[in-house]
Design a protein around this motif. Structure first.
Motif, short mmCIF file in Angstrom:
data_model
loop_
_atom_site.label_atom_id
_atom_site.label_comp_id
_atom_site.label_asym_id
_atom_site.label_seq_id
_atom_site.Cartn_x
_atom_site.Cartn_y
_atom_site.Cartn_z
N TYR A 187 -4.24 7.09 -3.41
CA TYR A 187 -3.84 5.03 -2.42
C TYR A 187 -3.93 4.26 -3.28
CZ TYR A 187 -3.68 2.46 1.43
OH TYR A 187 -3.56 1.38 3.01
N ASN B 32 1.05 -1.05 0.12
CA ASN B 32 -0.10 -0.18 -0.43
C ASN B 32 0.89 1.24 0.22
OD1 ASN B 32 -2.16 -1.42 0.38
ND2 ASN B 32 -1.95 -2.09 2.35
N GLU B 33 0.71 2.50 -1.16
CA GLU B 33 1.59 3.48 -1.03
C GLU B 33 0.32 4.03 -1.26
OE1 GLU B 33 4.24 3.21 -3.67
OE2 GLU B 33 3.44 2.19 -4.89
N GLY C 57 -9.60 1.32 6.91
CA GLY C 57 -8.37 2.05 7.36
C GLY C 57 -7.94 3.00 6.06
N ILE C 58 -8.53 3.15 4.61
CA ILE C 58 -7.55 3.82 3.55
C ILE C 58 -8.45 5.45 3.82
CG2 ILE C 58 -8.18 4.40 1.53
CD1 ILE C 58 -8.07 1.59 1.43
N GLN D 243 -3.45 0.20 -3.43
CA GLN D 243 -3.74 -0.79 -3.01
C GLN D 243 -2.69 -2.46 -3.90
OE1 GLN D 243 -7.13 -2.59 -1.88
NE2 GLN D 243 -6.05 -2.72 0.36
N LYS E 69 -8.99 6.96 6.99
CA LYS E 69 -8.25 7.33 7.42
C LYS E 69 -6.52 7.28 7.30
CE LYS E 69 -6.24 4.85 12.03
NZ LYS E 69 -4.60 5.12 12.10
N GLN E 70 -5.59 6.21 6.36
CA GLN E 70 -4.69 6.37 6.40
C GLN E 70 -4.18 8.15 4.86
OE1 GLN E 70 -2.72 2.93 5.19
NE2 GLN E 70 -4.09 1.92 5.65
N THR F 267 -12.79 6.53 -1.33
CA THR F 267 -12.83 5.42 -1.53
C THR F 267 -13.86 4.61 -2.71
OG1 THR F 267 -14.09 4.98 0.54
CG2 THR F 267 -11.08 4.89 0.59
N GLU G 138 -3.52 11.07 7.62
CA GLU G 138 -2.62 10.53 8.19
C GLU G 138 -1.82 11.30 7.24
OE1 GLU G 138 -2.50 6.73 9.88
OE2 GLU G 138 -3.23 6.80 11.79
N PHE G 139 -1.70 10.72 6.28
CA PHE G 139 -0.44 10.53 5.63
C PHE G 139 -0.56 12.81 5.53
CE2 PHE G 139 -0.20 12.57 0.87
CZ PHE G 139 1.21 12.40 0.70
#
Length: 197
Positions: free
Chosen positions: A56, A2-3, A129-130, A58, A132-133, A121, A136-137
């Motif tokens: 995002y 994941n990035e 949780g995408i 995956q 959220k990530q 998403t 956070e990013f």
């Protein structure tokens, strides 16, 4: 793996996937322009600033989308000619004017603030949780003191999601257009970047 990567760093297939995630995430808003997702894809694909729009990934597939804005620019700059070609004559002109008035006007934020303009998403990857990530990013990577976003009062699920991560409601606006469309009033929410998620 994941990035999170800028659209400018993606291949053509990943860019197309990213635009599709964006359209799917905001389809309830854009369906008033066209119910055909291929037309919407054409309207938006070349309108994004690929350096402030992110995907995002995956396992190499785009399943999340993030567009950010600062006090100088927003991630979308719509193309009038594409609207007229895709939607047709007067309808395209009206749609372009309405959308550009909303989507291109700079946000009233200061130089230390970042604005999450778009966060989406793909339907099959929601509640994993995408989102959220992506938040956070923005908080951990981009170096701004405050993060702002806007959500409609009728989108109670999104409001609860953002509040869980420390966003607080700071302003509710009256907007007759969004109320008539059934979205409710726009709420501006803010989170200090040092808030621990």
């Amino acid at each position: 793996m994941n990035e999170i990567r800028k659209l400018s760093e993606l291949d053509e297939n990943q860019v197309n996937q990213s635009i599709d995630v964006f359209i799917e995430g905001f389809y309830n808003v854009f369906s008033s322009i066209s119910k055909e997702k291929k037309k919407l894809h054409r309207l938006f694909k070349n309108s994004f600033d690929y350096d402030i729009s992110y995907a995002y990934l995956q396992d190499g597939e785009a399943v999340g989308f993030l567009g950010i804005a600062d006090y100088q620019k927003r991630p979308l700059k719509l193309n009038r000619e594409i609207f007229i070609e895709t939607i047709g004559g007067i309808g395209g002109e009206i749609s372009y004017k309405m959308m550009s008035a909303v989507m291109e006007k700079p946000h009233a934020v200061g130089p230390a603030e970042i604005y999450i303009d778009y966060l989406a998403t793909s339907p099959e990857h929601r509640s994993k949780g995408i989102g959220k990530q992506l938040i956070e990013f923005v908080r951990d990577t981009l170096g701004y003191k405050q993060i702002l976003l806007e959500v409609f009062t009728k989108n109670t699920r999104a409001i609860a999601f953002y509040e869980r991560f420390g966003f607080k409601q700071i302003k509710i606006q009256s907007n007759i257009i969004t109320m008539l469309q059934g979205f409710g009033k726009p709420i501006t929410m803010r989170m200090d970047s040092d808030y621990f998620i």
